[in-house]
Write a protein that holds these residues in place. Structure first.
Motif, PDB file in Angstrom:
ATOM      1  N   TRP A  98      21.885  30.923 -27.226  1.00  0.00           N
ATOM      2  CA  TRP A  98      22.132  32.252 -27.800  1.00  0.00           C
ATOM      3  C   TRP A  98      21.208  33.307 -27.179  1.00  0.00           C
ATOM      4  CZ3 TRP A  98      17.726  33.642 -30.434  1.00  0.00           C
ATOM      5  CH2 TRP A  98      16.931  32.590 -30.916  1.00  0.00           C
ATOM      6  N   THR A 107      19.781  39.391 -23.606  1.00  0.00           N
ATOM      7  CA  THR A 107      20.823  39.513 -24.623  1.00  0.00           C
ATOM      8  C   THR A 107      20.630  38.395 -25.639  1.00  0.00           C
ATOM      9  OG1 THR A 107      22.210  40.100 -22.772  1.00  0.00           O
ATOM     10  CG2 THR A 107      23.269  39.959 -24.921  1.00  0.00           C
ATOM     11  N   ASP A 109      22.246  36.723 -29.062  1.00  0.00           N
ATOM     12  CA  ASP A 109      23.401  36.646 -29.945  1.00  0.00           C
ATOM     13  C   ASP A 109      22.939  36.045 -31.268  1.00  0.00           C
ATOM     14  OD1 ASP A 109      25.739  36.328 -31.202  1.00  0.00           O
ATOM     15  OD2 ASP A 109      26.660  34.978 -29.722  1.00  0.00           O
ATOM     16  N   GLN A 112      27.798  36.036 -35.846  1.00  0.00           N
ATOM     17  CA  GLN A 112      28.612  36.968 -36.630  1.00  0.00           C
ATOM     18  C   GLN A 112      28.749  38.328 -35.945  1.00  0.00           C
ATOM     19  OE1 GLN A 112      29.770  36.190 -39.909  1.00  0.00           O
ATOM     20  NE2 GLN A 112      28.810  34.192 -39.984  1.00  0.00           N
ATOM     21  N   GLY A 113      28.678  38.347 -34.632  1.00  0.00           N
ATOM     22  CA  GLY A 113      28.859  39.596 -33.906  1.00  0.00           C
ATOM     23  C   GLY A 113      27.616  40.459 -33.797  1.00  0.00           C
ATOM     24  N   HIS A 114      26.474  39.982 -34.344  1.00  0.00           N
ATOM     25  CA  HIS A 114      25.224  40.740 -34.213  1.00  0.00           C
ATOM     26  C   HIS A 114      24.645  40.476 -32.821  1.00  0.00           C
ATOM     27  CE1 HIS A 114      24.407  41.727 -38.589  1.00  0.00           C
ATOM     28  NE2 HIS A 114      25.496  40.982 -38.634  1.00  0.00           N
ATOM     29  N   ILE A 115      24.525  41.541 -32.009  1.00  0.00           N
ATOM     30  CA  ILE A 115      24.017  41.368 -30.651  1.00  0.00           C
ATOM     31  C   ILE A 115      22.808  42.281 -30.454  1.00  0.00           C
ATOM     32  CG2 ILE A 115      24.553  41.488 -28.188  1.00  0.00           C
ATOM     33  CD1 ILE A 115      26.459  39.623 -29.354  1.00  0.00           C
ATOM     34  N   SER A 126      23.454  45.864 -32.101  1.00  0.00           N
ATOM     35  CA  SER A 126      24.795  46.224 -32.530  1.00  0.00           C
ATOM     36  C   SER A 126      25.134  45.441 -33.792  1.00  0.00           C
ATOM     37  CB  SER A 126      25.776  45.912 -31.402  1.00  0.00           C
ATOM     38  OG  SER A 126      27.010  45.548 -31.915  1.00  0.00           O
ATOM     39  N   PRO A 128      27.831  44.747 -36.671  1.00  0.00           N
ATOM     40  CA  PRO A 128      29.240  44.938 -36.973  1.00  0.00           C
ATOM     41  C   PRO A 128      29.416  45.632 -38.329  1.00  0.00           C
ATOM     42  CG  PRO A 128      28.773  42.631 -36.478  1.00  0.00           C
ATOM     43  CD  PRO A 128      27.471  43.326 -36.553  1.00  0.00           C
ATOM     44  N   GLN A 167      21.404  38.185 -40.586  1.00  0.00           N
ATOM     45  CA  GLN A 167      21.411  37.341 -39.390  1.00  0.00           C
ATOM     46  C   GLN A 167      20.031  37.178 -38.770  1.00  0.00           C
ATOM     47  OE1 GLN A 167      24.086  35.591 -38.266  1.00  0.00           O
ATOM     48  NE2 GLN A 167      24.849  36.297 -40.234  1.00  0.00           N
TER      49      GLN A 167
END
Lengths: 437, 292
Positions: A98, A107, A109, A112-115, A126, A128, A167
């Motif tokens: 990740w 990057t 990760d 759940q789309g949390h970046i 970011s 979501p 997260q």
């Protein structure tokens, strides 16, 4: 049998009334006492003093660990480590999937789309359903760009911005930017990052047992056992030693106390020691030793012998020889004299009478007492170890005092409970074997 | 199978034609086993002691000389300042009362929860017989956790003071008393319960009127014994951080020389409290169980 005589009926009624009144009085007294405790223990103030944050940290740390992804903003160096510890830092080849680190971009990760992205301009997160949180250093200050109004899970000042989501956590300060990802489990429990066995599945590990040797000097199984035993994060070897020390303290203390108390108990029993003053003196000695209590003995002995398991064992020994002396002498007073008579009639001396006439009678009582105390002293040895500095009690207090290694605390707690339960069933098994009940 | 059909091999059978010989043989073998066990035990004790001594900071023999040094230093300093003692005793009395209160509250709380566990884990009496193993295991686990574990964690969450100690001791007490209570409830006569059932009494009434009067003396006596144990436990927990006389003792000890008169005052208070409550509860227990 048709009806009870009248007077006895009233007597019974009166008795019932008195009893009910007595029960009521006891209840009232109890309630008054509880009310007094409520005030004296300052229960209402408890809510103010309680730190529920601590409870949350503790509970989540018990079952989860966090991985830090840190970039030093001055040297631009990125490190990935477990709990931020230097000895648990990933090498670039080991980075979890990740985390993706390239020359100038990192990057992360969080799921759940949390970046989260770190790059040369700054960092952005970011979220979501909310949007992009963008942070760029601007002169000496931090410039935050995020959808307005700021929710309360973003905490922003000129020098530090932190974001907390389910997260993970993200913090940007001038010196560094950090992201914490929480994952369930105890990290590095079996092998640390520098071990060749780290990150292998059970299947791979089993295959490695018979595979080519990693270290030519020893077999893979031995290497694996040694890597586990000398695990630098969990110190399994030291923990096992500490558990052994605790059991040793309990064993030495209990058995030593029984050995010391047995001959003395004869001197305190009325059917063996006709001299009243001697008997009285020994009984008071037992009472004194018991009354002084393990805590005080522990302190006195720690001054003479220094910290360590022997001090703990001696503290248990002294305290319990008082208890054993008392119970053993009571058991001796309750023996059946006929057997002793029988032995005496064969011309046996006092020692032989004690060995063949008395000991067989009291042995079951002695053994069950001693075995019961062996189990109970395993628990005491944990506490005494915390004071005299020996055994698992010491490790536990140290782990609690650091206030961050809660996974260690959970580990030790589980081991202590298992140890006490094992001693409990062991002493029960031995009792059944030796006494037959 | 051969054994069952033909009996053991002839050589292993005791020769009963000569009973004296057989007895002596048996006795000799028993003595040999006893001797081996004794040797094993002595070896275990000796090697255990050696290990414990090696891992200790000071060793046994040189420590033995110093054993009297600390008490005599403490006592001589206290003797010099003996004029302070009455005032010091008075000053530390509230802490002693707090220690006793912690023990009492923990015994009450633990006793109540222990009774609940006992009723849940006793066959014939449990409201939900299927759950008895669950209640038993719960009591076992609660009994296995040393007070200090819970106390230290609660101190971290709740801050110092008596409440963590009460909860920690009560937790352990509930497990210990749950087991003892259940053992004595197991031996209770079920006839009163049957009688009450025939009148249509509810489960609560059956227990309260049929079982509790039978077991109350035993339960009270166990609770009193536990209270004695809990006074000691509460003093020790004070020493590791929650309130009471143990905490005073720790502060005075940390100060070291110059406050030894305080140490003596605290020792004396603790000693007297333990002895007095041991005697009182021993007397009460005798009356409860033997009815004397």
């Amino acid at each position: 049998m048709t009806s009870l005589p009248h007077p006895s009926y009233t007597t019974v009624q009166r008795q019932f009334k008195t009893r009910r009144r007595a029960a009521f009085a006891i209840l009232v007294l109890l309630l008054i006492y509880l009310g007094y405790l409520f005030v004296s223990f300052d229960i209402p103030g408890l809510a103010a003093r309680a730190k529920m944050d601590n409870a949350r940290i503790l509970l989540s740390d018990f079952v989860a660990y966090k991985t830090h992804v840190t970039r030093d903003n001055r040297s631009d160096k990125t490190t990935v480590s477990i709990e931020g510890e230097a000895k648990a830092t990933y090498t670039p080849a080991q980075y979890p999937d990740w985390v993706n680190v390239t020359a100038d971009t990192t990057t992360i990760d969080l799921g759940q789309g949390h970046i989260v992205t770190y790059d040369a301009k700054g960092a952005r997160y970011s979220v979501p359903g909310y949007g992009l949180i963008d942070i760029q250093p601007d002169g000496g200050k931090l410039k935050l760009t995020a959808p307005q109004p700021l929710p309360d899970w973003i905490n922003a000042t000129d020098t530090r911005i932190s974001v907390t989501t389910p997260q993970g956590r993200f913090a940007y300060s001038r010196s560094k930017v950090e992201t914490f990802k929480y994952q369930p489990g105890w990290a590095l429990f079996f092998f640390t990052l520098d071990s060749p066995f780290y990150g292998k599945s059970y299947g791979q590990l089993t295959a490695m047992l018979t595979g080519p040797r990693i270290d030519p000097a020893r077999s893979n199984a031995g290497y694996m056992a040694s890597e586990f035993w000398h695990n630098k994060q969990w110190h399994h070897g030291d923990v096992a030693w500490a558990l052994f020390e605790t059991v040793l303290m309990a064993f030495l203390g209990t058995m030593g106390a029984a050995l010391v108390a047995l001959p003395l108990a004869f001197l305190a029993a009325s059917n063996f020691t006709p001299i009243r003053t001697l008997r009285f003196a020994f009984r008071r000695l037992f009472d004194f030793v018991r009354g002084v209590d393990g805590l005080i003995w522990t302190i006195i002995l720690a001054r003479a012998f220094g910290p360590g398991p022997m001090t703990g064992a001696l503290a248990i020994l002294i305290t319990d020889s008082g208890t054993f002396g008392k119970t053993f002498s009571e058991a001796l007073e309750n023996i059946d004299e006929k057997q002793v008579e029988g032995i005496r009639s064969t011309g046996a001396g006092p020692l032989q009478r004690a060995r063949f006439g008395v000991l067989p009678q009291i042995a079951p009582i002695l053994l069950s007492q001693v075995l019961y105390y062996l189990e109970s002293n395993t628990r005491s040895a944990t506490v005494i170890g915390a004071i005299v500095g020996g055994g698992i009690g010491l490790l536990l207090t140290q782990a609690i005092i650091t206030q961050k290694d809660w996974e260690d605390v959970a580990y030790y707690m589980i081991l202590i409970v298992l140890m006490v339960m094992a001693m409990d069933s062991f002493s029960g098994w031995l009792r059944r074997k030796l006494i037959g009940r | 199978m051969v054994d069952i059909t033909f009996g053991p091999e002839p050589g292993k059978r005791p020769d009963l034609s000569n009973p004296t010989e057989a007895y002596i043989h048996l006795a000799r073998r028993k003595r040999l086993y006893g001797f081996i066990l004794l040797i094993l035990f002595v070896a275990l004790m000796a090697s255990g002691f050696k290990i414990a001594q090696d891992r200790n900071a000071g060793d046994f023999l040189s420590g033995l000389h110093q054993l009297g040094a600390f008490p005599s230093e403490v006592l001589s300093e206290a003797w010099k300042n003996r004029a302070n003692l009455p005032a010091l005793l008075w000053q530390h009395l509230p802490s002693l009362i707090e220690t006793l209160n912690i023990a009492a509250a923990a015994t009450l709380l633990g006793g109540a929860f222990g009774a609940f566990l006992a009723l849940g884990s006793t066959r014939h009496l449990a409201r939900f017989p299927a759950l008895t193993p669950l209640f038993r295991r719960t009591a076992d686990i609660m009994r296995a956790i040393p007070e200090i574990v819970i106390a230290l964690i609660l101190i971290f969450i709740l801050g110092g003071g008596p409440v963590p100690a009460v909860l920690a001791i009560a937790f352990h007490t509930a497990g210990a008393l749950g087991k003892l209570f259940s053992e004595s409830a197991e031996n209770a006569d079920l006839k009163p319960v049957e009688g009450l059932t025939s009148t249509g009494a509810s489960w609560g009434q059956q227990i309260w009127l049929g079982i509790i009067p039978q077991v109350a003396p035993n339960w009270l006596s166990y609770a009193l014994l536990r209270f004695e144990i809990n006074i000691r436990a509460s003093a020790i927990l004070g020493f590791v951080g929650s309130g009471g006389i143990g905490y005073d003792l720790k502060l005075a000890m940390q100060w070291g020389g110059g406050k030894y008169d305080q140490v003596v005052a605290i020792f004396a208070l603790l000693f007297c409290a333990i002895v007095v409550f041991d005697q009182l509860s021993g007397y009460a227990r005798n009356r409860l169980v033997k009815g004397q």
